[in-house]
Design a protein around this motif. Structure first.
Motif, PDB file in Angstrom:
ATOM      1  N   ILE A  44       0.837  -1.202   0.000  1.00 15.24           N
ATOM      2  CA  ILE A  44       0.000   0.000   0.000  1.00 15.24           C
ATOM      3  C   ILE A  44       0.873   1.255   0.000  1.00 15.24           C
ATOM      4  O   ILE A  44       0.600   2.218  -0.703  1.00 15.24           O
ATOM      5  N   LYS A  45       1.965   1.230   0.756  1.00 12.12           N
ATOM      6  CA  LYS A  45       2.859   2.387   0.778  1.00 12.12           C
ATOM      7  C   LYS A  45       3.569   2.567  -0.555  1.00 12.12           C
ATOM      8  O   LYS A  45       3.661   3.673  -1.078  1.00 12.12           O
ATOM      9  N   GLY A  46       4.076   1.474  -1.107  1.00  9.19           N
ATOM     10  CA  GLY A  46       4.873   1.566  -2.324  1.00  9.19           C
ATOM     11  C   GLY A  46       4.061   1.757  -3.590  1.00  9.19           C
ATOM     12  O   GLY A  46       4.354   2.633  -4.402  1.00  9.19           O
ATOM     13  N   ASN A  47       3.039   0.945  -3.767  1.00  6.38           N
ATOM     14  CA  ASN A  47       2.285   0.969  -5.013  1.00  6.38           C
ATOM     15  C   ASN A  47       1.170   2.006  -5.042  1.00  6.38           C
ATOM     16  O   ASN A  47       0.804   2.495  -6.103  1.00  6.38           O
ATOM     17  N   PHE A  48       0.625   2.315  -3.886  1.00  5.90           N
ATOM     18  CA  PHE A  48      -0.417   3.344  -3.838  1.00  5.90           C
ATOM     19  C   PHE A  48       0.154   4.699  -3.444  1.00  5.90           C
ATOM     20  O   PHE A  48      -0.555   5.698  -3.455  1.00  5.90           O
ATOM     21  N   GLY A  49       1.431   4.732  -3.055  1.00  7.20           N
ATOM     22  CA  GLY A  49       2.069   5.983  -2.674  1.00  7.20           C
ATOM     23  C   GLY A  49       1.494   6.601  -1.411  1.00  7.20           C
ATOM     24  O   GLY A  49       1.570   7.804  -1.208  1.00  7.20           O
ATOM     25  N   MET A  50       0.951   5.764  -0.552  1.00  4.28           N
ATOM     26  CA  MET A  50       0.330   6.279   0.665  1.00  4.28           C
ATOM     27  C   MET A  50       1.352   6.320   1.785  1.00  4.28           C
ATOM     28  O   MET A  50       1.742   5.296   2.321  1.00  4.28           O
ATOM     29  N   ARG A  51       1.797   7.507   2.121  1.00  2.00           N
ATOM     30  CA  ARG A  51       2.775   7.674   3.198  1.00  2.00           C
ATOM     31  C   ARG A  51       2.132   8.229   4.463  1.00  2.00           C
ATOM     32  O   ARG A  51       2.619   8.023   5.552  1.00  2.00           O
ATOM     33  N   ARG A  52       1.065   9.007   4.291  1.00  2.00           N
ATOM     34  CA  ARG A  52       0.368   9.575   5.447  1.00  2.00           C
ATOM     35  C   ARG A  52      -1.051   9.936   5.047  1.00  2.00           C
ATOM     36  O   ARG A  52      -1.368  10.039   3.871  1.00  2.00           O
ATOM     37  N   LYS A  60     -12.830  10.002   8.854  1.00  2.00           N
ATOM     38  CA  LYS A  60     -12.345  10.152   7.484  1.00  2.00           C
ATOM     39  C   LYS A  60     -11.132   9.262   7.225  1.00  2.00           C
ATOM     40  O   LYS A  60     -10.999   8.673   6.153  1.00  2.00           O
ATOM     41  N   VAL A  61     -10.265   9.153   8.221  1.00  2.00           N
ATOM     42  CA  VAL A  61      -9.086   8.294   8.085  1.00  2.00           C
ATOM     43  C   VAL A  61      -9.513   6.836   7.965  1.00  2.00           C
ATOM     44  O   VAL A  61      -8.967   6.079   7.152  1.00  2.00           O
ATOM     45  N   LYS A  62     -10.494   6.422   8.759  1.00  2.00           N
ATOM     46  CA  LYS A  62     -10.994   5.039   8.672  1.00  2.00           C
ATOM     47  C   LYS A  62     -11.555   4.746   7.286  1.00  2.00           C
ATOM     48  O   LYS A  62     -11.325   3.671   6.725  1.00  2.00           O
ATOM     49  N   ILE A  63     -12.290   5.704   6.730  1.00  4.56           N
ATOM     50  CA  ILE A  63     -12.864   5.513   5.391  1.00  4.56           C
ATOM     51  C   ILE A  63     -11.750   5.404   4.358  1.00  4.56           C
ATOM     52  O   ILE A  63     -11.761   4.514   3.504  1.00  4.56           O
ATOM     53  N   LYS A  64     -10.773   6.293   4.431  1.00  6.06           N
ATOM     54  CA  LYS A  64      -9.658   6.286   3.473  1.00  6.06           C
ATOM     55  C   LYS A  64      -8.884   4.971   3.564  1.00  6.06           C
ATOM     56  O   LYS A  64      -8.550   4.358   2.555  1.00  6.06           O
ATOM     57  N   TRP A  65      -8.591   4.527   4.787  1.00  7.09           N
ATOM     58  CA  TRP A  65      -7.853   3.273   4.960  1.00  7.09           C
ATOM     59  C   TRP A  65      -8.681   2.088   4.438  1.00  7.09           C
ATOM     60  O   TRP A  65      -8.149   1.201   3.780  1.00  7.09           O
ATOM     61  N   GLY A  66      -9.972   2.105   4.690  1.00  7.50           N
ATOM     62  CA  GLY A  66     -10.847   1.045   4.195  1.00  7.50           C
ATOM     63  C   GLY A  66     -10.852   0.981   2.678  1.00  7.50           C
ATOM     64  O   GLY A  66     -10.820  -0.109   2.092  1.00  7.50           O
ATOM     65  N   LEU A  67     -10.866   2.130   2.026  1.00 11.29           N
ATOM     66  CA  LEU A  67     -10.829   2.154   0.557  1.00 11.29           C
ATOM     67  C   LEU A  67      -9.513   1.588   0.025  1.00 11.29           C
ATOM     68  O   LEU A  67      -9.503   0.850  -0.964  1.00 11.29           O
ATOM     69  N   HIS A  68      -8.416   1.921   0.680  1.00 13.56           N
ATOM     70  CA  HIS A  68      -7.125   1.359   0.261  1.00 13.56           C
ATOM     71  C   HIS A  68      -7.101  -0.158   0.445  1.00 13.56           C
ATOM     72  O   HIS A  68      -6.577  -0.883  -0.408  1.00 13.56           O
ATOM     73  N   ILE A  70      -9.724  -2.184   0.425  1.00 15.45           N
ATOM     74  CA  ILE A  70     -10.600  -2.762  -0.598  1.00 15.45           C
ATOM     75  C   ILE A  70      -9.875  -2.823  -1.935  1.00 15.45           C
ATOM     76  O   ILE A  70      -9.920  -3.844  -2.636  1.00 15.45           O
ATOM     77  N   ALA A  71      -9.194  -1.737  -2.299  1.00 18.99           N
ATOM     78  CA  ALA A  71      -8.453  -1.707  -3.567  1.00 18.99           C
ATOM     79  C   ALA A  71      -7.365  -2.767  -3.580  1.00 18.99           C
ATOM     80  O   ALA A  71      -7.159  -3.455  -4.584  1.00 18.99           O
ATOM     81  N   HIS A  72      -6.658  -2.932  -2.464  1.00 17.44           N
ATOM     82  CA  HIS A  72      -5.605  -3.945  -2.371  1.00 17.44           C
ATOM     83  C   HIS A  72      -6.187  -5.345  -2.570  1.00 17.44           C
ATOM     84  O   HIS A  72      -5.646  -6.150  -3.342  1.00 17.44           O
ATOM     85  N   ASN A  73      -7.310  -5.625  -1.901  1.00 19.28           N
ATOM     86  CA  ASN A  73      -7.933  -6.948  -2.015  1.00 19.28           C
ATOM     87  C   ASN A  73      -8.486  -7.200  -3.417  1.00 19.28           C
ATOM     88  O   ASN A  73      -8.375  -8.310  -3.945  1.00 19.28           O
ATOM     89  N   MET A  74      -9.062  -6.166  -4.032  1.00 22.45           N
ATOM     90  CA  MET A  74      -9.582  -6.332  -5.390  1.00 22.45           C
ATOM     91  C   MET A  74      -8.455  -6.600  -6.377  1.00 22.45           C
ATOM     92  O   MET A  74      -8.595  -7.418  -7.284  1.00 22.45           O
ATOM     93  N   ARG A  75      -7.336  -5.927  -6.182  1.00 20.86           N
ATOM     94  CA  ARG A  75      -6.197  -6.161  -7.066  1.00 20.86           C
ATOM     95  C   ARG A  75      -5.657  -7.581  -6.896  1.00 20.86           C
ATOM     96  O   ARG A  75      -5.305  -8.248  -7.867  1.00 20.86           O
ATOM     97  N   LYS A  76      -5.624  -8.076  -5.651  1.00 24.27           N
ATOM     98  CA  LYS A  76      -5.194  -9.452  -5.420  1.00 24.27           C
ATOM     99  C   LYS A  76      -6.139 -10.438  -6.102  1.00 24.27           C
ATOM    100  O   LYS A  76      -5.696 -11.412  -6.706  1.00 24.27           O
TER     101      LYS A  76
END
Length: 82
Positions: A44-52, A60-68, A70-76
């Motif tokens: 998530i840090k490397g491929n999505f560029g999420m550092r903070r 809002k942070v919970k929603i953002k983390w949940g979306l990341h 979900i995206a990670h699981n969908m890509r898998k």
């Protein structure tokens, strides 16, 4: 008024957890955890560029983390099925 609740089963539950963690299967599963969990955070840090989080507020942070997540699981799933 301050109210304190006591869980009378706490020591028994702690002992059961200790036995599970120290069993042969528990040790094997614990050794895999570092690899499985750390790779997800690194991905998530490397491929999505999420550092903070650039949002304010826990909700809002919970929603953002949940979306990341979900995206990670969908890509898998796409890699497995594709």
């Amino acid at each position: 008024m301050l109210r304190i609740n006591i869980n009378r089963n706490l020591n028994a539950l702690k002992e059961q957890a200790r036995q599970n963690l120290c069993s042969e299967e528990g040790l094997k599963l614990r050794s895999l955890r570092r690899v499985e969990v750390e790779s997800v955070f690194g991905d998530i840090k490397g491929n999505f560029g999420m550092r903070r989080f650039l949002l304010k507020g826990l909700e809002k942070v919970k929603i953002k983390w949940g979306l990341h997540c979900i995206a990670h699981n969908m890509r898998k799933m796409a890699v497995i099925m594709g």
